[in-house]
Design a protein around this motif. Structure first.
Motif, PDB file in Angstrom:
ATOM      1  N   HIS A 168       0.823  -1.208  -0.072  1.00 60.67           N
ATOM      2  CA  HIS A 168       0.077  -0.135   0.118  1.00 60.67           C
ATOM      3  C   HIS A 168       0.955   1.124   0.020  1.00 60.67           C
ATOM      4  CE1 HIS A 168      -2.784   3.051   1.068  1.00 60.67           C
ATOM      5  NE2 HIS A 168      -2.540   3.110   2.095  1.00 60.67           N
ATOM      6  N   HIS A 186       0.795   4.589   1.147  1.00 63.00           N
ATOM      7  CA  HIS A 186       0.245   5.291   2.169  1.00 63.00           C
ATOM      8  C   HIS A 186       0.532   6.668   1.834  1.00 63.00           C
ATOM      9  CE1 HIS A 186      -1.025   6.051   6.505  1.00 63.00           C
ATOM     10  NE2 HIS A 186      -0.583   7.251   6.114  1.00 63.00           N
ATOM     11  N   GLY A 187      -0.821   7.378   1.726  1.00 59.01           N
ATOM     12  CA  GLY A 187      -0.714   8.749   1.293  1.00 59.01           C
ATOM     13  C   GLY A 187      -0.849   9.205   0.059  1.00 59.01           C
ATOM     14  N   HIS A 196      -7.254   6.806   9.602  1.00 58.86           N
ATOM     15  CA  HIS A 196      -6.607   6.794   7.954  1.00 58.86           C
ATOM     16  C   HIS A 196      -7.670   6.573   7.319  1.00 58.86           C
ATOM     17  CE1 HIS A 196      -3.641   6.557   4.894  1.00 58.86           C
ATOM     18  NE2 HIS A 196      -3.639   5.324   4.852  1.00 58.86           N
ATOM     19  N   HIS A 237      -7.821   6.238   2.814  1.00 61.32           N
ATOM     20  CA  HIS A 237      -6.981   5.643   1.819  1.00 61.32           C
ATOM     21  C   HIS A 237      -7.149   6.719   0.699  1.00 61.32           C
ATOM     22  CE1 HIS A 237      -5.043   1.490   2.317  1.00 61.32           C
ATOM     23  NE2 HIS A 237      -5.447   2.020   3.445  1.00 61.32           N
TER      24      HIS A 237
HETATM   25 CU    CU Z   1      -2.713   4.419   3.898  1.00 63.95          CU
END
Ligand code: CU
Ligand code: C2O
Ligand code: CU
Length: 512
Positions: A120, A122-123, A431, A433
């Motif tokens: 993944h 992230h961000g 969080h 996605h």
């Molecule tokens: Cu993420």
């Protein structure tokens, strides 16, 4: 009774371990997944940069004595600038990936772990097939191909595994790396760069007497609090010491811990100059006496080490707070200031312009979607009473492509719980996605102020974020724009043990 039926995954694993001699060629090709099954190309033509990331078991000398068995991402640049990947010396962490916006990136993720995995980003704002959802996990011996165009602003992003129920242990064993985006606007600011742009990935771990990582989440404590370690590692190194010149530096603080929330400060009380958050540079620098950094969050800090005398050993410390395991002060790393000529250092007053995103533009500005975080039956963390399901998307988890929305995360805290249920009242770093959001507001319930008060002055709510800490009894509203991509994404608590136990849900972006 055990059934000896091999599914495709086991079959491929079998092949990877030498079973290949027992199957005929046509069967082999029939079972190998076609590239087109696993990836949809989001850009046309050839990629600008192509890399291979291989996840595999390895060993790393972390302490004197026995080396530590770890899992790592090993990288290789197949096409593009060789400095697209830079390894952190002596670290189990994966290579730091550096790219520019607009780059058409292809990543071959080769899984050489003994279990399934997926990467993944992230961000990053990427199409759903490139987001690393657990439904896309590949088995041992398999490869997943990512194709996406880098669309995000200059900043500090990262990558890590995201297989169903196994993110915690896989990250714990070492699978994580930084993903940096650099652009021309950032370059024009003359911020500290090159050797003066330092990643500071903070992780806590428990090691046994033979220097091996000990991941035990079956215990009640780790189910409630997540895995908390007693050894702090920075960029994979214990007792980290960084030798610095008497000049300005950019420190990219990143919390890569499974569960620990840090309250970071210089040991002599010097305030911190914050220049960036999860989603890149702030409009202007901010000053904080300490900063709160929850799992998965990043903060870029500017510091002029010329302000101290040569020979100073300046420590970044964790200050005591009411966060789990945060009862006492302990060191994070030491900056050892060399006897060099003091260099001119100036921090620009304005850093960048942000795209305007106003909560008045939200389709639900007056009635945000509320997501309640609480401990449900069977001692399970839930979001609106639900747990993760690979495919399930509830009605209140569907949004329309192009919409701007306000979401509210409400951490129930100890509301409705009996005495002595304090363990069920935990902070949750939430969080989302596929995008970066703005923080609209925070509200704390009466009677729940204690933990909140111990961390709130370190919150940096300005700028763009992908992870936000929601304290017990707190309601945090965020503003999001669901643009460019429809599809299936995730939102979850980034305490990885909470996530693995089901404190995660799908949300779906639907084309109207
Ligand atoms: Cu993420
Ligand atoms: Cu950093 Cu879904 O995670
Ligand atoms: Cu949580």
């Amino acid at each position: 009774m055990r059934k000896y039926v091999m599914d495709r995954r086991q079959f491929l694993r079998y092949l990877a371990y030498g079973g290949i001699f027992t199957v005929s060629q046509p069967l082999l090709s029939a079972c190998r997944p076609l590239l087109s099954e696993q990836t949809a190309t989001e850009f046309h033509g050839d990629p600008d940069v192509e890399i291979r990331l291989t996840a595999k078991p390895d060993v790393q000398q972390i302490f004197t004595g026995s080396p530590t068995e770890i899992w790592r991402y090993q990288g290789e640049v197949l096409k593009g600038p060789s400095d697209t990947l830079i390894s952190l010396p002596g670290s189990y962490l994966g290579p730091t990936i550096s790219v520019k916006p607009g780059t058409q990136l292809r990543v071959y993720f080769a899984n050489e772990l003994p279990e399934q995995s997926i990467v993944h980003w992230h961000g990053l704002h990427v199409p759903d097939h490139a987001d690393g959802h657990p439904r896309l996990a590949v088995g041992s011996g398999e490869t997943y191909v990512y194709n996406y165009r880098v669309m995000d602003r200059a900043g500090t992003y990262w990558y890590h595994p995201h297989p169903h129920g196994r993110t915690g242990p896989q990250v714990y064993l070492g699978l994580a790396g930084l993903f940096l985006i650099h652009d021309d606007e950032e370059a024009s600011l003359d911020l500290p760069a090159g050797e003066k742009d330092l990643p500071i990935v903070i992780q806590d771990r428990i090691f046994d007497r033979t220097n091996q990582l000990d991941y035990n989440r079956s215990g009640m404590m780790s189910q409630m609090l997540g895995m908390l370690g007693d050894e702090i590692l920075v960029n994979g190194l214990p007792d980290a010491k960084i030798t610095v010149d008497r000049g300005a530096y950019r420190l990219r603080l990143m919390n890569g811990s499974n569960a620990r929330i840090y309250k970071l400060a210089w040991d002599d009380g010097t305030p911190l100059h914050v220049i960036g958050t999860d989603g890149g540079l702030l409009e202007r620098p901010l000053v904080r006496d300490y900063v709160t950094l929850a799992p998965a969050q990043r903060l870029d800090v500017w510091v002029d080490f010329g302000a101290w005398e040569p020979g100073t050993n300046l420590q970044m410390v964790n200050l005591p707070s009411a966060a789990p395991g945060g009862g006492s002060e302990f060191p994070i790393f030491t900056a050892s200031i060399q006897d060099t000529v003091r260099q001119a250092a100036s921090l620009p007053e304005r850093l960048t312009r942000h795209e305007v995103l106003d909560s008045a533009q939200a389709v639900n500005a007056n009635a945000p979607r509320v997501f309640t975080l609480e401990m449900g039956r069977g001692m399970r963390w839930t979001i609106n009473g639900r747990q993760f399901d690979m495919k399930d998307v509830a009605r209140d988890e569907r949004v329309q492509l192009g919409d701007i929305e306000v979401w509210e995360f409400f951490n129930q805290g100890s509301a409705g719980m009996g005495m002595g249920m304090g363990m069920m009242s935990q902070p949750h770093p939430m969080h989302v996605h596929g995008l970066q959001f703005k923080v609209v507001e925070r509200r704390i319930d009466a009677g729940e102020e204690r933990a909140y008060q111990s961390l709130k002055d370190g919150f940096v709510d300005e700028g763009w974020h992908d992870t936000i800490l929601v304290m017990p009894g707190e309601r945090v509203r965020i503003l999001m724009h669901f643009k460019d991509f429809s599809g299936l994404y995730l939102y979850h608590c980034h305490i990885l043990e909470h996530e693995d136990m089901g404190m995660m849900r799908n949300y779906q972006v639907i084309t109207p």
